[in-house]
Design a protein around this motif. Structure first.
Motif, PDB file in Angstrom:
ATOM      1  N   ARG A 194     -14.467 -36.189  10.706  1.00  0.00           N
ATOM      2  CA  ARG A 194     -15.002 -36.212   9.356  1.00  0.00           C
ATOM      3  C   ARG A 194     -13.948 -35.764   8.404  1.00  0.00           C
ATOM      4  O   ARG A 194     -12.970 -35.192   8.840  1.00  0.00           O
ATOM      5  CB  ARG A 194     -16.271 -35.381   9.279  1.00  0.00           C
ATOM      6  N   PRO A 195     -13.985 -35.970   7.133  1.00  0.00           N
ATOM      7  CA  PRO A 195     -15.195 -36.406   6.465  1.00  0.00           C
ATOM      8  C   PRO A 195     -15.262 -37.902   6.217  1.00  0.00           C
ATOM      9  O   PRO A 195     -16.317 -38.411   5.867  1.00  0.00           O
ATOM     10  CB  PRO A 195     -15.100 -35.670   5.125  1.00  0.00           C
ATOM     11  N   GLU A 196     -14.195 -38.632   6.366  1.00  0.00           N
ATOM     12  CA  GLU A 196     -14.192 -40.017   5.905  1.00  0.00           C
ATOM     13  C   GLU A 196     -14.056 -41.041   7.016  1.00  0.00           C
ATOM     14  O   GLU A 196     -13.377 -42.038   6.858  1.00  0.00           O
ATOM     15  CB  GLU A 196     -13.098 -40.218   4.847  1.00  0.00           C
ATOM     16  N   ALA A 197     -14.701 -40.818   8.166  1.00  0.00           N
ATOM     17  CA  ALA A 197     -14.708 -41.809   9.235  1.00  0.00           C
ATOM     18  C   ALA A 197     -15.595 -42.981   8.815  1.00  0.00           C
ATOM     19  O   ALA A 197     -16.521 -42.824   8.030  1.00  0.00           O
ATOM     20  CB  ALA A 197     -15.239 -41.186  10.526  1.00  0.00           C
ATOM     21  N   ALA A 198     -15.310 -44.167   9.335  1.00  0.00           N
ATOM     22  CA  ALA A 198     -16.148 -45.330   9.032  1.00  0.00           C
ATOM     23  C   ALA A 198     -17.553 -45.094   9.565  1.00  0.00           C
ATOM     24  O   ALA A 198     -17.745 -44.436  10.578  1.00  0.00           O
ATOM     25  CB  ALA A 198     -15.545 -46.586   9.657  1.00  0.00           C
ATOM     26  N   ARG A 216     -21.738 -41.840   6.150  1.00  0.00           N
ATOM     27  CA  ARG A 216     -20.918 -40.770   5.584  1.00  0.00           C
ATOM     28  C   ARG A 216     -21.640 -39.429   5.647  1.00  0.00           C
ATOM     29  O   ARG A 216     -21.077 -38.423   6.068  1.00  0.00           O
ATOM     30  CB  ARG A 216     -20.570 -41.105   4.143  1.00  0.00           C
ATOM     31  N   HIS A 217     -22.881 -39.384   5.181  1.00  0.00           N
ATOM     32  CA  HIS A 217     -23.676 -38.163   5.254  1.00  0.00           C
ATOM     33  C   HIS A 217     -25.141 -38.502   4.972  1.00  0.00           C
ATOM     34  O   HIS A 217     -25.453 -39.606   4.551  1.00  0.00           O
ATOM     35  CB  HIS A 217     -23.180 -37.091   4.272  1.00  0.00           C
ATOM     36  N   GLU A 249     -26.172 -33.073   2.998  1.00  0.00           N
ATOM     37  CA  GLU A 249     -26.030 -32.707   1.602  1.00  0.00           C
ATOM     38  C   GLU A 249     -27.355 -32.228   1.042  1.00  0.00           C
ATOM     39  O   GLU A 249     -28.416 -32.756   1.391  1.00  0.00           O
ATOM     40  CB  GLU A 249     -25.555 -33.922   0.794  1.00  0.00           C
TER      41      GLU A 249
END
Length: 130
Positions: free
Chosen positions: A71-75, A78-79, A126
């Motif tokens: 994380r945080p921006e793996a394909a 996202r959350h 989040e």
């Protein structure tokens, strides 16, 4: 004819430690347990959790699940964001359980406050103030 999607029906999450994740989602986050089943053929639990009166999370356990990409921006996803009425109260509540929460930020487009934290497997979650 155009496809008409009514709403999100459910969100499925695979966890590595079922009891720890069950406690996290039902006791710490306070999601209502709708049903819990053990599927012997798959050696898997499936726990249905209610989010408000509209959405549902399906929590699955499987033997030896593959780890989540970095994380945080793996394909991929996202959350997962949860709306709360009072962000400060929500942050206070989850930090009382020892959950680490990032500093509160403000959405530059909506002016709304939000913050991130993680579930027991590191899935980014989040809290977004209403």
């Amino acid at each position: 004819m155009m496809l008409k999607l009514n709403r999100i029906h459910h969100i499925a999450i695979i966890c590595s430690d079922y009891q720890k994740s069950k406690y996290f989602y039902s006791e710490i986050l306070g999601l209502k347990i709708v049903r819990e089943v053990y599927r012997e053929a798959r050696d898997s639990y499936k726990l249905d959790l209610e989010v408000g009166d509209l959405y549902q999370i399906e929590l699955f356990s499987f033997p030896n699940p593959v780890p989540r990409p970095s994380r945080p921006e793996a394909a991929g996803l996202r959350h997962l964001a949860f709306e709360v009425n009072a962000l400060d109260d929500a942050v206070f509540h989850i930090t009382e359980f020892g959950i680490e929460v990032e500093p509160i930020r403000v959405d530059e487009f909506t002016g709304k406050r939000f913050t991130f934290f993680s579930d027991p497997d590191g899935l980014p979650l989040e809290l977004y103030e209403r």
